[in-house]
Design a protein around this motif. Structure first.
Motif, short mmCIF file in Angstrom:
data_model
loop_
_atom_site.label_atom_id
_atom_site.label_comp_id
_atom_site.label_asym_id
_atom_site.label_seq_id
_atom_site.Cartn_x
_atom_site.Cartn_y
_atom_site.Cartn_z
N GLN A 33 0.82 -1.21 0.00
CA GLN A 33 0.00 0.00 0.00
C GLN A 33 0.86 1.26 0.00
O GLN A 33 0.42 2.32 -0.45
CB GLN A 33 -0.92 0.02 1.23
N ALA A 34 2.09 1.13 0.53
CA ALA A 34 3.03 2.26 0.54
C ALA A 34 4.02 2.16 -0.60
O ALA A 34 5.03 2.87 -0.61
CB ALA A 34 3.77 2.30 1.87
N ILE A 279 1.15 6.18 5.29
CA ILE A 279 1.95 5.73 4.15
C ILE A 279 3.12 6.67 3.92
O ILE A 279 4.26 6.23 3.72
CB ILE A 279 1.07 5.63 2.88
N GLN A 283 7.13 5.61 4.39
CA GLN A 283 8.04 5.81 3.26
C GLN A 283 9.24 6.63 3.71
O GLN A 283 10.39 6.33 3.37
CB GLN A 283 7.32 6.50 2.11
#
Length: 291
Positions: A33-34, A279, A283
């Protein structure tokens, strides 16, 4: 170490199907998802790195405890997890060298607080996850890895770090004041010869050279503390929970779901979603971890 428990941990890693499910959960139901593609190193039975430690020695040093003198099962001690983490990192580095990435210690040490695992949001350079009891579930690993990458629980109040932040702000003010006062003191003698002796009211004597050297050393030290505290303050503000949700009210990976079932790895009831701000945080956290 208790060999029976030790073998249990390794037996769990020898279960390829279970291991692949864990990897799949982390990779395809979480970090994807990231837009993060994890590279699993030494995460299978044939390549797992073993770190042997003397639990009795750790007990003597106050890092773990045994429930009874004859017990072979060690337990985590409250307030000692930071020290245990630091010990494990040192031992890991001795045997295998430093590592850039998330290090997961799957241990035979027992947690009495029903903790499936734990990690540290701060400092942001932290890259350690500790799993007690050889616990083996994809959700646990993803949840703790997310902590290591900078995420708080979604049910942590948005002002949970306010006290810490205020203390840091006061420290920063103190460091700045100390630097200013010390610099003013050193500047008093900027036109004096370095060999000149200065007599102080407490009957001590110092040469101007000593005053400058000691003063500049103290200014340097206070500046170092200032930079560290400003960095800590910035990190604390960054990772502080942005939005509050009551516990068990979301399907977020950083929530404790009310329908969570440790026996059904791919169940739809297992929390496995991230918010957008989370997210961006993980990151950024990954960049810090890989520096």
């Amino acid at each position: 170490m208790n060999q029976t428990i030790n073998e249990k941990v390794f037996d769990e890693f020898s279960n390829n199907e279970k291991l692949e499910e864990v990897k799949d959960f982390i990779k395809n139901k979480g970090l994807n998802q990231a837009l993060i593609v994890p590279n699993f190193e030494n995460f299978d039975y044939n390549s797992i790195k073993e770190l042997l430690v003397d639990l009795k020695e750790l007990s003597k040093n106050g890092l773990v405890e045994f429930i009874t003198p004859t017990s072979t099962q060690a337990h985590f001690l409250k307030g000692k997890k930071d020290e245990l983490r630091d010990f494990l990192i040192v031992e890991q580095d001795k045997l295998y060298g430093s590592y850039k990435g998330i290090i997961i210690f799957v241990t035979v040490i027992h947690s009495e607080n029903i903790e499936a695992g734990f990690s540290w949001v701060l400092p942001r350079e932290n890259n350690v996850v500790i799993i007690p009891d050889g616990f083996f579930h994809g959700h646990t690993y993803l949840h703790e890895i997310s902590h290591a990458l900078g995420l708080e629980h979604t049910f942590s109040t948005t002002n949970s770090n306010d006290v810490t932040i205020e203390i840091m702000k006061k420290n920063i003010t103190i460091y700045k004041d100390n630097i200013e006062k010390r610099q003013e003191f050193v500047n008093r003698y900027k036109n004096n010869k370095s060999t000149e002796i200065i007599n102080f009211s407490d009957k001590t004597k110092k040469s101007v050279k000593e005053i400058r050297e000691e003063g500049n050393a103290e200014i340097k030290n206070q500046n170092k503390l200032l930079v560290e505290e400003e960095s800590n303050l910035n990190d604390t503000i960054i990772v502080s929970n942005k939005y509050y949700f009551p516990q068990a009210s979301t399907d977020n990976i950083m929530d404790y779901g009310k329908n969570y079932d440790t026996n059904i790895l791919n169940s739809n009831t297992v929390n496995n979603t991230f918010h957008k701000y989370q997210i961006l945080l993980i990151q950024d956290g990954l960049k810090i971890t890989l520096k």
